[in-house]
Motif scaffolding. Structure first.
Motif, mmCIF file in Angstrom:
data_model
loop_
_atom_site.group_PDB
_atom_site.id
_atom_site.type_symbol
_atom_site.label_atom_id
_atom_site.label_comp_id
_atom_site.label_asym_id
_atom_site.label_seq_id
_atom_site.Cartn_x
_atom_site.Cartn_y
_atom_site.Cartn_z
ATOM 1 N N SER A 279 47.290 33.843 33.062
ATOM 2 C CA SER A 279 45.880 33.554 33.304
ATOM 3 C C SER A 279 45.552 33.630 34.791
ATOM 4 C CB SER A 279 45.513 32.171 32.753
ATOM 5 O OG SER A 279 46.149 31.139 33.482
ATOM 6 N N PHE A 280 46.527 33.326 35.634
ATOM 7 C CA PHE A 280 46.311 33.384 37.075
ATOM 8 C C PHE A 280 46.098 34.823 37.539
ATOM 9 C CE2 PHE A 280 47.414 32.566 41.601
ATOM 10 C CZ PHE A 280 46.561 31.492 41.787
ATOM 11 N N VAL A 281 46.605 35.791 36.771
ATOM 12 C CA VAL A 281 46.407 37.206 37.083
ATOM 13 C C VAL A 281 45.158 37.737 36.392
ATOM 14 C CG1 VAL A 281 47.433 39.515 36.985
ATOM 15 C CG2 VAL A 281 48.903 37.515 37.318
ATOM 16 N N PHE A 282 44.966 37.366 35.131
ATOM 17 C CA PHE A 282 43.868 37.916 34.344
ATOM 18 C C PHE A 282 42.514 37.289 34.681
ATOM 19 C CE2 PHE A 282 47.285 39.755 32.175
ATOM 20 C CZ PHE A 282 46.864 40.612 31.177
ATOM 21 N N MET A 283 42.504 36.009 35.038
ATOM 22 C CA MET A 283 41.229 35.328 35.260
ATOM 23 C C MET A 283 40.371 35.961 36.358
ATOM 24 S SD MET A 283 40.446 33.057 33.101
ATOM 25 C CE MET A 283 41.127 31.975 31.846
ATOM 26 N N PRO A 284 40.948 36.426 37.470
ATOM 27 C CA PRO A 284 40.093 37.109 38.453
ATOM 28 C C PRO A 284 39.412 38.347 37.884
ATOM 29 C CG PRO A 284 42.178 36.492 39.472
ATOM 30 C CD PRO A 284 42.314 36.212 37.998
ATOM 31 N N VAL A 285 40.101 39.072 36.995
ATOM 32 C CA VAL A 285 39.485 40.246 36.371
ATOM 33 C C VAL A 285 38.359 39.804 35.438
ATOM 34 C CG1 VAL A 285 39.866 42.290 34.932
ATOM 35 C CG2 VAL A 285 41.631 41.540 36.542
ATOM 36 N N PHE A 286 38.596 38.741 34.667
ATOM 37 C CA PHE A 286 37.530 38.207 33.818
ATOM 38 C C PHE A 286 36.356 37.718 34.664
ATOM 39 C CE2 PHE A 286 41.087 37.137 30.659
ATOM 40 C CZ PHE A 286 40.874 38.304 29.953
ATOM 41 N N GLY A 287 36.656 37.107 35.802
ATOM 42 C CA GLY A 287 35.599 36.654 36.701
ATOM 43 C C GLY A 287 34.779 37.817 37.215
ATOM 44 N N MET A 288 35.453 38.904 37.578
ATOM 45 C CA MET A 288 34.734 40.100 38.020
ATOM 46 C C MET A 288 33.860 40.650 36.898
ATOM 47 S SD MET A 288 36.265 43.689 39.430
ATOM 48 C CE MET A 288 37.007 44.011 37.817
ATOM 49 N N ARG A 317 38.430 50.019 39.519
ATOM 50 C CA ARG A 317 39.265 50.130 40.711
ATOM 51 C C ARG A 317 39.762 48.753 41.159
ATOM 52 N NH1 ARG A 317 35.956 52.780 45.105
ATOM 53 N NH2 ARG A 317 35.683 54.248 43.390
ATOM 54 N N TYR A 318 38.859 47.777 41.200
ATOM 55 C CA TYR A 318 39.249 46.425 41.619
ATOM 56 C C TYR A 318 40.225 45.797 40.630
ATOM 57 C CZ TYR A 318 35.495 46.460 45.139
ATOM 58 O OH TYR A 318 34.695 46.746 46.216
ATOM 59 N N ALA A 319 40.002 46.036 39.323
ATOM 60 C CA ALA A 319 40.886 45.463 38.300
ATOM 61 C C ALA A 319 42.300 46.001 38.441
ATOM 62 C CB ALA A 319 40.339 45.769 36.898
ATOM 63 N N VAL A 320 42.431 47.292 38.724
ATOM 64 C CA VAL A 320 43.755 47.902 38.891
ATOM 65 C C VAL A 320 44.480 47.280 40.085
ATOM 66 C CG1 VAL A 320 44.948 50.032 39.543
ATOM 67 C CG2 VAL A 320 43.201 50.076 37.755
ATOM 68 N N ILE A 321 43.761 47.036 41.162
ATOM 69 C CA ILE A 321 44.379 46.428 42.354
ATOM 70 C C ILE A 321 44.874 45.018 42.050
ATOM 71 C CG2 ILE A 321 43.926 45.576 44.688
ATOM 72 C CD1 ILE A 321 41.932 47.916 44.984
ATOM 73 N N ILE A 322 44.035 44.229 41.377
ATOM 74 C CA ILE A 322 44.423 42.854 41.027
ATOM 75 C C ILE A 322 45.654 42.849 40.132
ATOM 76 C CG2 ILE A 322 43.710 40.779 39.757
ATOM 77 C CD1 ILE A 322 40.796 41.479 40.643
ATOM 78 N N ILE A 363 48.595 46.716 34.561
ATOM 79 C CA ILE A 363 47.654 47.679 35.140
ATOM 80 C C ILE A 363 46.815 48.338 34.053
ATOM 81 C CG2 ILE A 363 47.467 49.842 36.436
ATOM 82 C CD1 ILE A 363 49.963 48.973 37.995
ATOM 83 N N ILE A 364 47.471 48.718 32.961
ATOM 84 C CA ILE A 364 46.738 49.307 31.834
ATOM 85 C C ILE A 364 45.742 48.298 31.274
ATOM 86 C CG2 ILE A 364 46.965 50.333 29.533
ATOM 87 C CD1 ILE A 364 49.798 51.157 30.290
ATOM 88 N N ALA A 365 46.166 47.048 31.169
ATOM 89 C CA ALA A 365 45.294 46.001 30.624
ATOM 90 C C ALA A 365 44.051 45.811 31.482
ATOM 91 C CB ALA A 365 46.067 44.688 30.516
ATOM 92 N N GLY A 366 44.183 45.943 32.802
ATOM 93 C CA GLY A 366 43.038 45.776 33.690
ATOM 94 C C GLY A 366 41.926 46.757 33.370
ATOM 95 N N VAL A 367 42.290 48.013 33.117
ATOM 96 C CA VAL A 367 41.294 49.031 32.771
ATOM 97 C C VAL A 367 40.646 48.695 31.426
ATOM 98 C CG1 VAL A 367 40.906 51.478 32.327
ATOM 99 C CG2 VAL A 367 42.578 50.770 34.069
ATOM 100 N N SER A 368 41.454 48.334 30.455
ATOM 101 C CA SER A 368 40.936 48.027 29.114
ATOM 102 C C SER A 368 39.991 46.830 29.139
ATOM 103 C CB SER A 368 42.099 47.750 28.155
ATOM 104 O OG SER A 368 42.921 48.880 27.999
#
Length: 452
Positions: A279-288, A317-322, A363-368
């Motif tokens: 969640s510490f990795v995924f939550m910033p992407v959800f926040g974005m 792009r931001y999700a892939v970096i995170i 990384i794949i999950a960030g795009v999805s």
């Protein structure tokens, strides 16, 4: 939301939410760290409770997604009264949701745990925790509702403040209530639950205050409020796919717990720890994504296709970096991450390969994740639902079960990368369809307006 440069707008809308959700995930992690100091059974009990918490959050967030997309779209269309009515009905729906889980907490918690384990210690700790967070879920539902209202009108900074305040309150109260500091009795897992609901209630109160005093776009009125079946349908039409997706996650977690506990309770504890850490990795992407959705909704209503495309590309792009940063941390420091939870040798033996294998798919999950959120902003929540069903129920769970038959618990974790590849293929296919159906036609509509 219709004129600011996209890069600046997405950062302004997203960074406050990313920070608040980082804090939110941090307090979930801290919660488990403190519980792990009690015993591994306590950590397992709280881990077994996680599917119900996920289900609770799914109803709150799903209805919030529906409200957020509709309010942003109505504001973009200058239909201000309808935006107010949508927000008011969303409050009403989440009051109903909280009452349903109040009933669950009163009547069904024990049956939920006894269906999973006969270990008396695990059952006691899990029930102590889940009784409280379900019976007092009103704070959670109001917190999410009023934070989403702030997000839908571009006031993400206030949403961040309310969520961060609730999370920090929980972090401070956790050790006080769990271990009995300052003369209070040591309440164990009950203390962790009490700290959680107090933090949620405080965040909800702040959300109400900020909406009343700073949200100029929405004017809520209890006197004028009338439940509307049509508005509820509209909210759920967008939100139900999100609700079902998270509910599917709840079913997946429950099923994975049952698969893993057949090996050892330690494997279930590892799975619970993993979910806190991820969640510490995924939550910033959800926040974005929370910042992205109202931007897409507004510009869809305002018919600005270039801004829609630029927003999605930048968010990906931001999700892939995170996610890349998260992958590196999980690959290099799994032992240090598990040590935060007082991991035994047995837990390290299972946990280290688990973190390394699962994080391959980040990384794949960030795009999805970004594309699935975009589907919801366009009103195509059914696409997000199909992706989630395929990933978790049709691919991940069967693969995990098949891998469990090998007798090696480490093989189970490979289900995550396999499922995520399938998910990305579906996301790309659906995004192309939305581009053809909804984004590209906007160019013709804009050109027609200019000629008229």
């Amino acid at each position: 939301m219709g004129t600011m440069p996209i890069k600046r707008l997405l950062i302004n809308m997203s960074v406050p939410m990313m920070i608040s959700m980082l804090v939110q995930s941090l307090y979930n992690i801290v919660d488990s760290i403190f519980v792990a100091q009690i015993s591994e059974e306590a950590l397992t009990g709280v881990s077994l409770a996680f599917p119900i918490q996920t289900l609770m959050i799914s109803l709150a967030v799903g209805s919030g997604v529906g409200m957020n997309a509709l309010v942003s779209r109505r504001l973009g269309q200058k239909r201000f009264e309808e935006a107010n009515q949508t927000a008011e009905n969303a409050i009403f729906l989440n009051v109903i949701h909280s009452f349903l889980f109040f009933l669950f907490g009163i009547f069904l918690v024990r049956a939920f745990f006894t269906a999973q384990t006969s270990n008396a210690e695990i059952l006691r700790h899990g029930k102590d925790y889940l009784d409280i967070v379900t019976i007092f879920s009103f704070g959670l539902y109001m917190q999410v509702t009023f934070e989403r209202m702030l997000q839908s009108t571009g006031l993400s900074i206030y949403s961040m403040i309310s969520q961060a305040t609730g999370a920090i309150t929980n972090i401070i109260l956790d050790p006080i209530f769990i271990f009995g500091w300052f003369g209070l009795p040591a309440m164990g897992t009950k203390g962790a639950a009490i700290a959680t609901v107090i933090g949620q209630l405080l965040a909800a109160l702040l959300g109400v205050y900020f909406n009343i005093h700073f949200n100029k776009e929405l004017r809520l009125s209890l006197k004028k409020f009338r439940p509307s079946i049509q508005i509820a349908k509209d909210i759920y039409a967008i939100g139900i796919p999100s609700i079902v997706m998270m509910a599917i996650g709840s079913v997946l977690n429950l099923s994975m717990n049952n698969i893993l506990i057949s090996f050892t309770a330690t494997a279930t504890a590892v799975f619970g720890v993993y979910f806190r850490l991820q969640s510490f990795v995924f939550m910033p992407v959800f926040g974005m994504n929370n910042g992205m959705v109202p931007i897409l909704g507004y510009n869809l209503g305002a018919m600005q296709p270039d801004r829609i495309k630029d927003t999605i590309k930048l968010a990906v792009r931001y999700a892939v970096i995170i996610m890349l940063i998260g992958t590196v941390i999980f690959q290099l420091f799994p032992e240090a991450l598990l040590a935060l939870f007082n991991a035994s040798d047995g837990m390290l033996k299972i946990g280290i390969p688990a973190l390394r294998i699962i994080s391959i798919h980040y990384i794949i999950a960030g795009v999805s994740i970004v594309l699935s959120s975009a589907f919801q902003a366009f009103g195509y929540g059914k696409y997000s639902l199909v992706v989630s069903l395929t990933r978790q129920i049709l691919v991940l769970l069967p693969v995990a079960y098949s891998m469990s038959l090998t007798g090696n618990v480490n093989n189970i974790w490979w289900a995550y990368p396999i499922a995520e590849v399938v998910s990305l293929i579906f996301c790309i296919f659906f995004m192309k369809r939305i581009n053809q159906k909804q984004i590209e036609p906007l160019y013709d509509m804009v050109a027609q307006q200019l000629t008229e």
